[in-house]
Design a protein around this motif. Sequence first.
Motif, short mmCIF file in Angstrom:
data_model
loop_
_atom_site.label_atom_id
_atom_site.label_comp_id
_atom_site.label_asym_id
_atom_site.label_seq_id
_atom_site.Cartn_x
_atom_site.Cartn_y
_atom_site.Cartn_z
N UNK A 346 0.83 -1.21 0.00
CA UNK A 346 0.00 0.00 0.00
C UNK A 346 0.86 1.25 0.00
N UNK A 347 0.52 2.18 -0.88
CA UNK A 347 1.08 3.51 -0.87
C UNK A 347 0.07 4.45 -0.25
N UNK A 348 0.51 5.28 0.70
CA UNK A 348 -0.36 6.28 1.32
C UNK A 348 -0.08 7.65 0.71
N UNK A 349 -1.14 8.34 0.35
CA UNK A 349 -1.05 9.74 -0.09
C UNK A 349 -1.92 10.55 0.88
N UNK A 350 -1.32 11.56 1.52
CA UNK A 350 -2.01 12.20 2.64
C UNK A 350 -1.93 13.72 2.58
N UNK A 418 -0.88 4.47 14.80
CA UNK A 418 -0.98 3.59 15.97
C UNK A 418 -2.13 2.59 15.81
N UNK A 419 -3.13 2.95 14.99
CA UNK A 419 -4.30 2.08 14.75
C UNK A 419 -4.53 1.98 13.23
N UNK A 420 -3.57 1.42 12.50
CA UNK A 420 -3.68 1.44 11.03
C UNK A 420 -4.83 0.57 10.53
N UNK A 421 -5.50 1.07 9.51
CA UNK A 421 -6.56 0.30 8.87
C UNK A 421 -5.95 -0.78 7.98
N UNK A 422 -4.79 -0.49 7.41
CA UNK A 422 -4.03 -1.45 6.61
C UNK A 422 -2.66 -1.60 7.25
N UNK A 423 -2.06 -2.79 7.21
CA UNK A 423 -0.84 -3.04 7.99
C UNK A 423 0.31 -2.08 7.62
N UNK A 424 0.95 -1.53 8.63
CA UNK A 424 2.10 -0.66 8.36
C UNK A 424 3.25 -1.43 7.73
N UNK A 425 3.35 -2.71 8.04
CA UNK A 425 4.42 -3.52 7.44
C UNK A 425 4.28 -3.61 5.93
N UNK A 426 3.05 -3.43 5.43
CA UNK A 426 2.80 -3.49 3.99
C UNK A 426 2.69 -2.09 3.38
N UNK A 427 2.91 -1.05 4.18
CA UNK A 427 2.84 0.33 3.70
C UNK A 427 4.22 0.73 3.19
N UNK A 428 4.33 1.03 1.91
CA UNK A 428 5.65 1.23 1.31
C UNK A 428 6.17 2.65 1.47
N UNK A 498 5.51 12.81 9.41
CA UNK A 498 6.50 12.46 10.42
C UNK A 498 6.09 11.25 11.25
N UNK A 499 4.78 11.08 11.48
CA UNK A 499 4.36 9.90 12.24
C UNK A 499 4.56 8.61 11.47
N UNK A 500 4.61 8.67 10.15
CA UNK A 500 5.00 7.51 9.35
C UNK A 500 6.51 7.33 9.41
N UNK A 501 7.24 8.42 9.27
CA UNK A 501 8.71 8.34 9.25
C UNK A 501 9.26 7.76 10.54
N UNK A 502 8.68 8.15 11.68
CA UNK A 502 9.24 7.65 12.93
C UNK A 502 8.89 6.19 13.16
N UNK A 505 8.72 4.21 7.94
CA UNK A 505 8.08 4.17 6.62
C UNK A 505 8.60 5.37 5.83
N UNK A 506 9.20 5.15 4.65
CA UNK A 506 9.75 6.27 3.87
C UNK A 506 8.69 7.31 3.54
N UNK A 507 9.11 8.57 3.52
CA UNK A 507 8.17 9.68 3.31
C UNK A 507 8.78 10.72 2.38
N UNK A 508 7.89 11.45 1.72
CA UNK A 508 8.23 12.74 1.14
C UNK A 508 7.17 13.73 1.60
N UNK A 509 7.64 14.87 2.07
CA UNK A 509 6.76 15.97 2.45
C UNK A 509 6.92 17.04 1.39
N UNK A 510 5.82 17.33 0.68
CA UNK A 510 5.79 18.37 -0.35
C UNK A 510 5.19 19.63 0.25
N UNK A 511 5.91 20.74 0.18
CA UNK A 511 5.41 22.00 0.74
C UNK A 511 6.06 23.16 0.00
#
Length: 561
Positions: A346-350, A418-428, A498-502, A505-511
């Motif tokens: 799973x890829x998360x876009x947030x 902390x309460x993922x709907x989809x497993x964090x282990x499968x979140x790329x 940041x809560x994914x990064x810690x 889970x790799x992240x990019x923050x676009x701002x």
Amino acid sequence: MKPLLLFGQLTLITGLPAAAQQAPTKVKIKTKAAAPSATPAPTDWARTYAATILPDELRQNLTVVASDAFQGREAGQPGQKLAAEFLVKQFAALGLQGPVTGGDSPYLQHFPLTRGTPAPGGYVQVNGQRYEWLNDFFSYGPMPSPFLVPTAAQPVFVGFGVEQGPYSDYAGLDVTGKDVVALMGAPQDERGRQLLKPYGRKADYWESGLRKAALAKAKGARSIFLVTFAPTAAFRQEGQQFGASLSELAFSLPDPGPAIVDTVSESIPPGIGVYLTSQELGLQLAGATMPELLGYVQALGQAAGQSVRPAFRAPSATFYLPQAQEQLTTENVLGFLEGSDKKDEVLVISAHYDHLGVKHDTIYNGADDDGSGTVAVLQLAKAFAQAKKEGHGPRRSILFITMTAEEEGLFGSEYYTAHPVLPLAQTIADLNIDMVGRTDRKHSPKKHFVCIVGSDKLSSDLHRINEAANRDYTHLELDYRFNIPGEPEHIYYRSDHYNFARRKIPVIFYTTGEHADYHKATDDVEKIEFDKLAERAQLVFHTAWELANREQRIVVDSNKP
């Protein structure tokens, strides 16, 4: 839109010219090869669907999201609920699934918040002496109180409150549910020489009280009292100066999930009280005189990089920090697009859709913060949904999340991770978008740019993919000024990625950074540059397209603080 690139192979076909005529006598005839014809190249579907992200549609959605009708979208308030309803309808209309089970809506992840308003009369009492709020101690910022009634406690002195390699001020201590007392600064000997090597590239890593607070939280502490050594008069002046900000509303997450070790944070960690004390109160809480404290520091210098237990012991104390508290409920909004052969990854876009609400009868609409990111997520969801409908959907699944309660402390992403709907282990990866609709003060209005934060901190693959997407498609100026170690604004720690990064889970923050209307009532729709917003959203799309469709999942091969 740039022209479609064709990458076909040419095939040469030879044959006789159609109008060849034969001479009356037998002669050798030379023939010309026919002009080569090209086999149609495969369509670049990434370019096709990125082109569906349009300024006009971004404007249409943002005009709704940042309207007065949504009353600034403050977490737990009626305007936020209206915004959540709008986002649910948008996700459902696109054909996205709601992945939440067991609730009233499969698109809504509800969670509780506590909102506290400080009341006067707070104190700490130790050794028969009473120390007053703002005179002898104050908090790092607005935060819920763990001491709503006078609370008897047995504080624990933890030295400098540091843990690095074999050195641990927490060795042999159980501080679960307790109140720790730590010295500001880093471990040093009596001559002021640092006892620990630099952490990463940061020689002053443990100078940060917020990192000490994050470690104390991970150890299970209820609160941390950081002992400063400023003269009493100077300390009290500072407390009075911060008094106004400390009277603001404070929020907490009653159910933050399991604690994780997080010592890179440079934001106030939720779920723990963080307080600065005067030198006098700090010594009382530690149970030490100044000569005894200096003796402890001297012993550290002789311990060859190991922590030591002090000879003194913290006495019992009573803490009281009254607040009026209110229980609220708020919601993350989730839309799920199932992938094909790699759908379990799973890829998360947030982006966060909440803002500051209404203050003194003035609505803070938050068009850029973070209405811009919210409508970008909607357009990205539309582009990927259209691709799937037309038979070109992603191989991996994509979870689109619009977070709530970011402004109060990154609580929406804290709760989700902390309460993922989809497993964090499968979140790329998480691609997070926050404030991408304006030009900041550091760039010319003619510049087409976006700031990239965190892309290289956990995955070299992710960093390369984003740069390649920009090189091949969007051609923006990529600004990495918020990504450098020691960056003074701490942007890396200030949005939901940041809560994914810690959690590694790799992240990019676009701002695009702060501008003159940041957190002001003047952050309105008419100031958004929708053409630039569309370009930035297209870069996110191209990076997401590659992440969702490449053969191998990106690696996690770095750990930069």
